[in-house]
Design a protein around this motif. Sequence first.
Motif, PDB file in Angstrom:
ATOM      1  N   ASN A  69      23.660  61.866  59.012  1.00 22.27           N
ATOM      2  CA  ASN A  69      22.786  62.541  58.052  1.00 22.27           C
ATOM      3  C   ASN A  69      21.506  63.098  58.665  1.00 22.27           C
ATOM      4  O   ASN A  69      20.881  63.985  58.093  1.00 22.27           O
ATOM      5  N   ALA A  70      21.099  62.572  59.826  1.00 21.81           N
ATOM      6  CA  ALA A  70      19.911  63.102  60.488  1.00 21.81           C
ATOM      7  C   ALA A  70      20.278  64.105  61.570  1.00 21.81           C
ATOM      8  O   ALA A  70      19.462  64.416  62.427  1.00 21.81           O
ATOM      9  N   SER A  71      21.506  64.595  61.536  1.00 21.43           N
ATOM     10  CA  SER A  71      21.966  65.547  62.557  1.00 21.43           C
ATOM     11  C   SER A  71      22.472  66.839  61.918  1.00 21.43           C
ATOM     12  O   SER A  71      23.301  67.543  62.493  1.00 21.43           O
ATOM     13  N   GLN A  72      21.970  67.123  60.729  1.00 16.35           N
ATOM     14  CA  GLN A  72      22.459  68.290  60.002  1.00 16.35           C
ATOM     15  C   GLN A  72      21.716  69.570  60.381  1.00 16.35           C
ATOM     16  O   GLN A  72      22.312  70.637  60.519  1.00 16.35           O
ATOM     17  N   ASN A  73      20.419  69.482  60.529  1.00 17.63           N
ATOM     18  CA  ASN A  73      19.628  70.688  60.786  1.00 17.63           C
ATOM     19  C   ASN A  73      19.891  71.229  62.183  1.00 17.63           C
ATOM     20  O   ASN A  73      20.012  70.475  63.144  1.00 17.63           O
ATOM     21  N   ASP A  74      19.929  72.546  62.261  1.00 13.87           N
ATOM     22  CA  ASP A  74      20.152  73.193  63.553  1.00 13.87           C
ATOM     23  C   ASP A  74      18.975  72.948  64.487  1.00 13.87           C
ATOM     24  O   ASP A  74      19.137  72.875  65.704  1.00 13.87           O
ATOM     25  N   LYS A  75      17.784  72.840  63.910  1.00  9.29           N
ATOM     26  CA  LYS A  75      16.585  72.603  64.708  1.00  9.29           C
ATOM     27  C   LYS A  75      15.717  71.557  64.028  1.00  9.29           C
ATOM     28  O   LYS A  75      15.610  71.523  62.805  1.00  9.29           O
ATOM     29  N   ASP A  76      15.126  70.705  64.847  1.00 10.24           N
ATOM     30  CA  ASP A  76      14.050  69.843  64.390  1.00 10.24           C
ATOM     31  C   ASP A  76      12.751  70.447  64.916  1.00 10.24           C
ATOM     32  O   ASP A  76      12.680  71.660  65.116  1.00 10.24           O
ATOM     33  N   PHE A  77      11.732  69.622  65.179  1.00 14.51           N
ATOM     34  CA  PHE A  77      10.439  70.195  65.569  1.00 14.51           C
ATOM     35  C   PHE A  77       9.827  69.452  66.751  1.00 14.51           C
ATOM     36  O   PHE A  77      10.077  68.270  66.970  1.00 14.51           O
ATOM     37  N   ILE A  78       8.996  70.181  67.464  1.00 11.07           N
ATOM     38  CA  ILE A  78       7.922  69.576  68.247  1.00 11.07           C
ATOM     39  C   ILE A  78       6.645  69.821  67.458  1.00 11.07           C
ATOM     40  O   ILE A  78       6.333  70.964  67.101  1.00 11.07           O
ATOM     41  N   ALA A  79       5.936  68.745  67.152  1.00  6.43           N
ATOM     42  CA  ALA A  79       4.669  68.861  66.440  1.00  6.43           C
ATOM     43  C   ALA A  79       3.553  69.050  67.464  1.00  6.43           C
ATOM     44  O   ALA A  79       3.365  68.213  68.345  1.00  6.43           O
ATOM     45  N   ALA A  80       2.848  70.167  67.363  1.00  7.32           N
ATOM     46  CA  ALA A  80       1.708  70.450  68.233  1.00  7.32           C
ATOM     47  C   ALA A  80       0.436  70.076  67.488  1.00  7.32           C
ATOM     48  O   ALA A  80       0.139  70.643  66.430  1.00  7.32           O
ATOM     49  N   TYR A 125      12.680  64.042  64.997  1.00  6.23           N
ATOM     50  CA  TYR A 125      14.055  64.204  64.547  1.00  6.23           C
ATOM     51  C   TYR A 125      14.115  63.683  63.117  1.00  6.23           C
ATOM     52  O   TYR A 125      13.100  63.257  62.557  1.00  6.23           O
ATOM     53  N   ASN A 126      15.273  63.760  62.504  1.00  6.95           N
ATOM     54  CA  ASN A 126      15.434  63.417  61.091  1.00  6.95           C
ATOM     55  C   ASN A 126      14.463  64.222  60.227  1.00  6.95           C
ATOM     56  O   ASN A 126      13.814  63.688  59.328  1.00  6.95           O
ATOM     57  N   THR A 127      14.370  65.494  60.507  1.00  5.27           N
ATOM     58  CA  THR A 127      13.633  66.369  59.593  1.00  5.27           C
ATOM     59  C   THR A 127      14.379  66.512  58.276  1.00  5.27           C
ATOM     60  O   THR A 127      13.824  67.025  57.299  1.00  5.27           O
ATOM     61  N   GLU A 128      15.624  66.012  58.238  1.00  2.00           N
ATOM     62  CA  GLU A 128      16.377  65.952  56.984  1.00  2.00           C
ATOM     63  C   GLU A 128      15.811  64.870  56.056  1.00  2.00           C
ATOM     64  O   GLU A 128      16.137  64.855  54.864  1.00  2.00           O
ATOM     65  N   GLU A 129      15.036  63.959  56.607  1.00  4.13           N
ATOM     66  CA  GLU A 129      14.486  62.815  55.887  1.00  4.13           C
ATOM     67  C   GLU A 129      15.579  61.961  55.251  1.00  4.13           C
ATOM     68  O   GLU A 129      15.476  61.498  54.117  1.00  4.13           O
ATOM     69  N   ALA A 130      16.633  61.726  56.020  1.00  2.00           N
ATOM     70  CA  ALA A 130      17.698  60.842  55.572  1.00  2.00           C
ATOM     71  C   ALA A 130      17.257  59.398  55.725  1.00  2.00           C
ATOM     72  O   ALA A 130      16.441  59.066  56.584  1.00  2.00           O
ATOM     73  N   SER A 131      17.803  58.528  54.889  1.00 10.51           N
ATOM     74  CA  SER A 131      17.449  57.113  54.954  1.00 10.51           C
ATOM     75  C   SER A 131      18.655  56.224  55.205  1.00 10.51           C
ATOM     76  O   SER A 131      18.515  55.004  55.279  1.00 10.51           O
ATOM     77  N   THR A 132      19.831  56.815  55.366  1.00 11.85           N
ATOM     78  CA  THR A 132      21.019  56.018  55.620  1.00 11.85           C
ATOM     79  C   THR A 132      21.956  56.802  56.527  1.00 11.85           C
ATOM     80  O   THR A 132      21.957  58.047  56.522  1.00 11.85           O
ATOM     81  N   LEU A 133      22.718  56.088  57.350  1.00 14.93           N
ATOM     82  CA  LEU A 133      23.690  56.682  58.265  1.00 14.93           C
ATOM     83  C   LEU A 133      23.088  57.872  59.009  1.00 14.93           C
ATOM     84  O   LEU A 133      23.608  58.980  58.986  1.00 14.93           O
ATOM     85  N   LEU A 134      21.988  57.583  59.719  1.00  8.87           N
ATOM     86  CA  LEU A 134      21.274  58.671  60.380  1.00  8.87           C
ATOM     87  C   LEU A 134      22.104  59.363  61.452  1.00  8.87           C
ATOM     88  O   LEU A 134      21.869  60.537  61.755  1.00  8.87           O
ATOM     89  N   GLU A 135      23.050  58.661  62.030  1.00 12.95           N
ATOM     90  CA  GLU A 135      23.888  59.273  63.061  1.00 12.95           C
ATOM     91  C   GLU A 135      24.499  60.586  62.568  1.00 12.95           C
ATOM     92  O   GLU A 135      24.647  61.544  63.319  1.00 12.95           O
TER      93      GLU A 135
END
Length: 652
Positions: A256-267, A244-254
């Motif tokens: 700022n880290a919830s902006q992208n429609d999708k994050d990732f599963i890293a395989a 999560y936090n693929t936005e790479e936010a560093s503050t107020l993640l609640e």
Amino acid sequence: MKKISYSMLSLLGLAIIFTSCGDQGKSSSNGALSSSAAEKVYVAPGEHDDYYAFISGGFSGQLSVYGLPSGRLFKVIPVFSQDAEKAYGYNEETKPMLNTSFGFVPWDDSHHPDISQTNGELDGRFVFINGNNTPRIAKIDLTTFETTEIIEVPNSAGNHSSSFVTENTEYVVAGTRFSVPVPQRDMPINEYKGNFKGVLSFISVDPEDGGMDIKFQLIMPGFDYDLSHPGRGASHGWFFFTTYNTEEASTLLEVNASQNDKDFIAAVNWKKIEEYVNNGGGTIMPTNYAHNVYDEHTHTATSTMKKEVLVVDPLKVPGAVYFLPTPKSPHGCDVDPSGEYIVGNGKLSANLTVHSFTKMLDAIENKKFDGEAYGIPILKFEDVLAGTVNQAGLGPLHTEFDGQGNAYTTFFISSEVVKWKLKTWEVVDRQSTYYSVGHLMIPGGNSRKPFGKYALAMNKITKDRYLPTGPEVTQSAQLFDISGEKMELLLDFPTIGEPHYAAGIPADLIKPNSKKIYSLTENKHKYATTSDADVRVERNGKEVHIYMTMIRSHFNPDNIEGVKVGDKVYFHVTNLEQDYDVPHGVSVIGANTSELLIMPGQTESFVWEPKQVGVWPFYCTDFCSALHQEMQGYVRVSPADSDIDLSWSLGE
């Protein structure tokens, strides 16, 4: 008519649950346990439970052992925190277990236990568990139920997506929660994006003795890595990590880290990286981390500081890492027993996303990419999607499997466990929990062979379920029978700490191998006194070493004179018993440490620094026989300038 959304209905239902739950804690003849449920969890006196459940202690730093179905607590295993009951982290033998590159750290936040496997099935040899705060992985030997190894994980922070093992326990992983500068250095926090990195550590496990070593660390983009699970069957050789936090936010993640429609599963294709490393690939990076090992023959731990680690840039190993888009801020990353389905539990998604390993391989082979992130290919969402469980609940966190084609997912916000079908993705049952359930455990649910009789839900809130105990109430778990079409709530019981995750295994895979005693003939402790003939007290300057034995119901020696104020007195105590279940304890007034709890055939030590003259008693702290009260002795402490020589009674 105004349309009411599923979310609105769910929140309304949740409100009804919380409103009506005020009577849950009251005595009632109509409760669940007044029915046959009570019979299903009853284990008669003298009988044994069917399963061991190893439940993480969260902020207690420990691991607890419960029986299922009874919910009885059998033991708290000290791991990352000092434990006065067992002298762990207090006695001289185990203090090194809590050493780190930051010094002596007698606490951690333990989250995710996992049991060793052979051929994808639980083998009952070891339990591994992570320290989240000061990144560490611990190994517990299931013959003794004691922590025998802790390895610190450098270049990491918030060691959360761990500790999970591959199918043959080739590796246990340790994935960072917080991305940080790698190597650590002074850097403005607002320069996070593109500069901070996440590290996924692959720790090899010796197939013979379980010894751990960091094989390599994969340097990943600066996302947050949440949870992980290994591939199995056809997907063996891969590991899957939620981000999560693929936005790479560093503050107020609640926010700022919830902006992208999708994050990732890293395989991660660890087999490919392993081959690269075995052929000389990777870069040696200077670092500093502790590797602590307890030797059951010397009964003593040693701590070794290591100075380097092998790191791997994924771009140097083409085909080793891919990103699978997964809505939204996924937490759990769970792989079904066949290894085909990878479930992403998006905390902020109304649906459960299930990826297909077969489709993933096809998308890789045919380069069905949707861009890249820091050079790592992103696979097209539609091309790796196996199916979607639509609007199953609110706040999905974690999924387990019963081996019968069913999956079970916890929903934190709607406080429920939901059962659904693999391949058809249809919801077939749901049961409320009390309340705000986090993780779920089915014994063997993280293996090729789940034992699909019970599911254990670990809850975050227990208000009104138990007698109140002030502002903080007990943590809890709830046991469900999942052997039928419908789940049945059987039991809820208190747990220590804040349980995050658990690992369960049939008792028959562990209890035949449980060690009963330590053999005196194999005791290689540096200060062992294995017979009364070797009892003695020695002075070396201001150090006094007492070589003591204990057996029902006396100490030898039991009267010691010639100790002076300012001395550093070492009690080296050996339990001479060779009968099962006869530990002894020892403590002395004024010792700034805990008592010792010493198993049959074992040696332990503690330090006493007397501050006052007088005659000070010591005694057995573990009720050991009818004459337990008589198991005591005295130490006479004289002034620092006294010329009294050491003398002692041999108990004759």
